[in-house]
Design an enzyme around this catalytic site. Structure first.
Site, PDB file in Angstrom:
ATOM      1  CB  CYS A  49      40.397  45.667  47.248  1.00  0.00           C
ATOM      2  SG  CYS A  49      42.086  45.885  46.671  1.00  0.00           S
ATOM      3  CB  CYS A  53      41.116  49.903  40.645  1.00  0.00           C
ATOM      4  SG  CYS A  53      42.673  49.236  41.291  1.00  0.00           S
ATOM      5  CB  CYS A  56      37.778  47.616  40.985  1.00  0.00           C
ATOM      6  SG  CYS A  56      37.722  45.929  41.624  1.00  0.00           S
ATOM      7  CB  CYS A  93      42.058  32.340  36.525  1.00  0.00           C
ATOM      8  SG  CYS A  93      42.847  33.868  37.046  1.00  0.00           S
ATOM      9  CB  CYS A 125      45.852  31.255  36.171  1.00  0.00           C
ATOM     10  SG  CYS A 125      46.016  33.011  35.894  1.00  0.00           S
ATOM     11  CB  CYS A 185      47.955  36.064  32.575  1.00  0.00           C
ATOM     12  SG  CYS A 185      46.320  36.559  32.009  1.00  0.00           S
ATOM     13  NE  ARG A 257      43.814  34.251  29.153  1.00  0.00           N
ATOM     14  CZ  ARG A 257      43.833  32.931  29.006  1.00  0.00           C
ATOM     15  NH1 ARG A 257      42.745  32.227  29.174  1.00  0.00           N
ATOM     16  NH2 ARG A 257      44.961  32.307  28.688  1.00  0.00           N
TER      17      ARG A 257
HETATM   18  N1  SAM Z   1      43.502  42.668  42.954  1.00  0.00           N
HETATM   19  C1  SAM Z   1      44.242  42.082  41.916  1.00  0.00           C
HETATM   20  C2  SAM Z   1      44.754  43.093  40.923  1.00  0.00           C
HETATM   21  O1  SAM Z   1      44.160  44.133  40.779  1.00  0.00           O
HETATM   22  O2  SAM Z   1      45.758  42.788  40.277  1.00  0.00           O
HETATM   23  C3  SAM Z   1      43.508  40.984  41.187  1.00  0.00           C
HETATM   24  C4  SAM Z   1      42.023  41.081  40.896  1.00  0.00           C
HETATM   25  S1  SAM Z   1      41.543  42.336  39.722  1.00  0.00           S
HETATM   26  C5  SAM Z   1      39.804  42.356  39.932  1.00  0.00           C
HETATM   27  C6  SAM Z   1      41.878  41.627  38.135  1.00  0.00           C
HETATM   28  C7  SAM Z   1      41.668  42.496  36.913  1.00  0.00           C
HETATM   29  O3  SAM Z   1      40.291  42.545  36.587  1.00  0.00           O
HETATM   30  C8  SAM Z   1      42.071  43.932  36.983  1.00  0.00           C
HETATM   31  O4  SAM Z   1      43.425  44.112  36.751  1.00  0.00           O
HETATM   32  C9  SAM Z   1      41.271  44.556  35.850  1.00  0.00           C
HETATM   33  O5  SAM Z   1      42.030  44.563  34.668  1.00  0.00           O
HETATM   34  C10 SAM Z   1      40.074  43.623  35.705  1.00  0.00           C
HETATM   35  N2  SAM Z   1      38.819  44.288  36.071  1.00  0.00           N
HETATM   36  C11 SAM Z   1      38.377  44.562  37.321  1.00  0.00           C
HETATM   37  N3  SAM Z   1      37.185  45.187  37.306  1.00  0.00           N
HETATM   38  C12 SAM Z   1      36.854  45.338  36.000  1.00  0.00           C
HETATM   39  C13 SAM Z   1      35.738  45.932  35.322  1.00  0.00           C
HETATM   40  N4  SAM Z   1      34.738  46.502  35.986  1.00  0.00           N
HETATM   41  N5  SAM Z   1      35.725  45.902  33.973  1.00  0.00           N
HETATM   42  C14 SAM Z   1      36.744  45.318  33.296  1.00  0.00           C
HETATM   43  N6  SAM Z   1      37.820  44.763  33.874  1.00  0.00           N
HETATM   44  C15 SAM Z   1      37.883  44.770  35.208  1.00  0.00           C
HETATM   45  C1  DTB Z   2      41.495  39.749  33.693  1.00  0.00           C
HETATM   46  O1  DTB Z   2      42.229  40.472  33.024  1.00  0.00           O
HETATM   47  N1  DTB Z   2      40.177  39.769  33.650  1.00  0.00           N
HETATM   48  C2  DTB Z   2      39.612  38.858  34.596  1.00  0.00           C
HETATM   49  C3  DTB Z   2      40.868  38.126  35.132  1.00  0.00           C
HETATM   50  N2  DTB Z   2      41.921  38.858  34.524  1.00  0.00           N
HETATM   51  C4  DTB Z   2      41.090  37.988  36.581  1.00  0.00           C
HETATM   52  C5  DTB Z   2      38.788  39.559  35.633  1.00  0.00           C
HETATM   53  C6  DTB Z   2      37.688  40.383  35.056  1.00  0.00           C
HETATM   54  C7  DTB Z   2      36.929  40.974  36.167  1.00  0.00           C
HETATM   55  C8  DTB Z   2      35.746  41.729  35.685  1.00  0.00           C
HETATM   56  C9  DTB Z   2      34.989  42.398  36.766  1.00  0.00           C
HETATM   57  C10 DTB Z   2      34.411  41.505  37.796  1.00  0.00           C
HETATM   58  O2  DTB Z   2      33.797  40.458  37.478  1.00  0.00           O
HETATM   59  O3  DTB Z   2      34.529  41.856  38.975  1.00  0.00           O
HETATM   60 FE1  SF4 Z   3      41.689  45.806  44.407  1.00  0.00          FE
HETATM   61 FE2  SF4 Z   3      39.956  45.738  42.401  1.00  0.00          FE
HETATM   62 FE3  SF4 Z   3      42.118  47.243  42.187  1.00  0.00          FE
HETATM   63 FE4  SF4 Z   3      42.372  44.530  42.152  1.00  0.00          FE
HETATM   64  S1  SF4 Z   3      41.347  45.811  40.635  1.00  0.00           S
HETATM   65  S2  SF4 Z   3      43.622  45.997  43.285  1.00  0.00           S
HETATM   66  S3  SF4 Z   3      40.676  44.008  43.551  1.00  0.00           S
HETATM   67  S4  SF4 Z   3      40.455  47.534  43.696  1.00  0.00           S
END
Ligand code: SAM
Ligand code: DTB
Ligand code: SF4
Length: 326
Positions: A49, A53, A56, A93, A125, A185, A257
């Site tokens: 991606c 972030c 991530c 989801c 979702c 959500c 949630r």
């Molecule tokens: N790329 C899309 C976005 O960012 O909206 C969807 C996927 S993203 C991985 C979904 C959510 O997962 C993020 O908005 C964030 O709140 C959560 N998330 C991602 N990595 C995480 C982490 N290491 N710990 C906790 N929450 C995380």
């Molecule tokens: C949300 O708020 N938490 C979920 C779902 N929406 C998509 C994702 C959590 C991702 C946690 C890090 C991972 O597993 O990569």
């Molecule tokens: Fe990309 Fe992860 Fe950020 Fe979602 S949370 S936009 S997957 S870098």
């Protein structure tokens, strides 16, 4: 009802047990507190991606040890959805590591996945990054129940966590989702190194969204090795519970949630979070790329507390008809 930042701050600063007491009352007035909604996540396109972030595992700007995966085939996704349904999940989801949705074959395929999940009688979702109004309408037509799009933290702290997009970009997508009549959500992550005032500001923004989110995911940071936040100390667990209680009081009708981070949280703290109004969890061994508690842990915990998984399709006639036909 709108809430001022002063009101949210005053609420946040109340004694924790008073907050939990009031949150439990709001929970009981608006929901069956013996029920837990079980949802399953699937990463349909993993890694690579372009957003930065800092938490991530999937960002190209970070160095997490992660196998990239192209967009899955519809049949594979539907097979996983079926397995999740058989394991007791009522919502499925699908997450893609995209900064935004691009029109074309990949998006058409995601619409097919949504249709397939919805035709099974499950709530569908997805979380695909930024979305136009037209794309939101297409997802709605395919049968999408909710779109996950988190604000993650306060507007003030946002650029310490993400610099490749703005808070307003997130709000714009949420507005497009609302215009298409899809439930949002929308929640955040705690433990990113934010201050108490940032958590108050996030809860204030979430509760003043119009309409309020149908579901509020409260993620606890999963510190992933190779990301800039990979070595952060965990947030005090009572801050997590406090935020859950405040979210429940400010958004009494929403599903609150418990999302990322449950693996490292004790069963006692999770029980306290349920008391404070959390009524949905993600089940299954994996979230998107990180681990989640085993389903034995979840079922034992719910059983010990006298909570039942929410029956499938109880609140949605259309889905219930589809489930019977499936
Ligand atoms: N790329 C899309 C976005 O960012 O909206 C969807 C996927 S993203 C991985 C979904 C959510 O997962 C993020 O908005 C964030 O709140 C959560 N998330 C991602 N990595 C995480 C982490 N290491 N710990 C906790 N929450 C995380
Ligand atoms: C949300 O708020 N938490 C979920 C779902 N929406 C998509 C994702 C959590 C991702 C946690 C890090 C991972 O597993 O990569
Ligand atoms: Fe990309 Fe992860 Fe950020 Fe979602 S949370 S936009 S997957 S870098």
């Amino acid at each position: 009802m709108t809430h001022t930042i002063e009101e949210v701050r005053a609420l946040y600063n109340r004694p924790l047990l008073d907050l939990i007491y009031d949150a439990a009352s709001a929970h009981r007035e608006n929901h069956d507190h013996h029920e837990m909604q079980m949802c399953t996540l699937l990463s349909i396109k993993t890694g690579g991606c372009m957003e930065d972030c800092k938490y991530c595992s999937q960002s190209i700007h970070n160095n997490a040890d992660l196998e990239k995966e192209v967009l899955m085939k519809t049949a594979e996704v539907l097979a996983q959805a079926k397995a999740a349904k058989e394991a007791g999940s009522t919502r499925f989801c699908m997450g893609a590591a995209w900064p935004r949705v691009m029109d074309g074959k990949a998006f058409d395929r995601v619409c097919d996945m949504v249709k397939g999940v919805s035709d099974m009688g499950m709530e569908a979702c997805c979380t695909l990054g930024m979305l136009t109004e037209d794309q939101a309408h297409k997802l709605k037509e395919a049968g999408l129940t909710a779109y996950n799009h988190n604000l993650d933290t306060s507007e003030e702290f946002y650029d310490k966590i993400i610099t490749t997009r703005t808070y307003q970009d997130r709000l714009d997508t949420l507005a497009n989702v609302a215009k298409a009549g899809i439930s949002a959500c929308c929640g955040g992550i705690l433990g990113l190194g934010e201050s108490e005032e940032d958590r108050i500001s996030l809860l204030h923004t979430l509760s003043n969204l119009d309409p309020q989110p149908e579901s509020v995911p409260i993620n606890m940071l999963v510190p992933v090795e190779g990301t800039p936040l990979g070595t952060l100390e965990p947030l005090d667990i009572f801050e997590w519970i406090r935020c859950i209680a405040v979210a429940r009081i400010l958004m009494p009708k929403a599903m609150v949630r418990l999302s990322a981070g449950r693996l490292e949280i004790s069963k006692e703290a999770q029980a306290m979070a349920f008391m404070a109004g959390a009524n949905a969890i993600f089940t299954g061994e994996k979230l998107l790329t990180t681990a989640n508690p085993e389903s034995d842990f979840d079922y034992e915990l719910l059983g010990a507390l006298g909570i039942k998984p929410r029956e499938p399709y109880k609140y949605d006639e259309k889905l219930s008809e589809k489930a019977e036909a499936a």
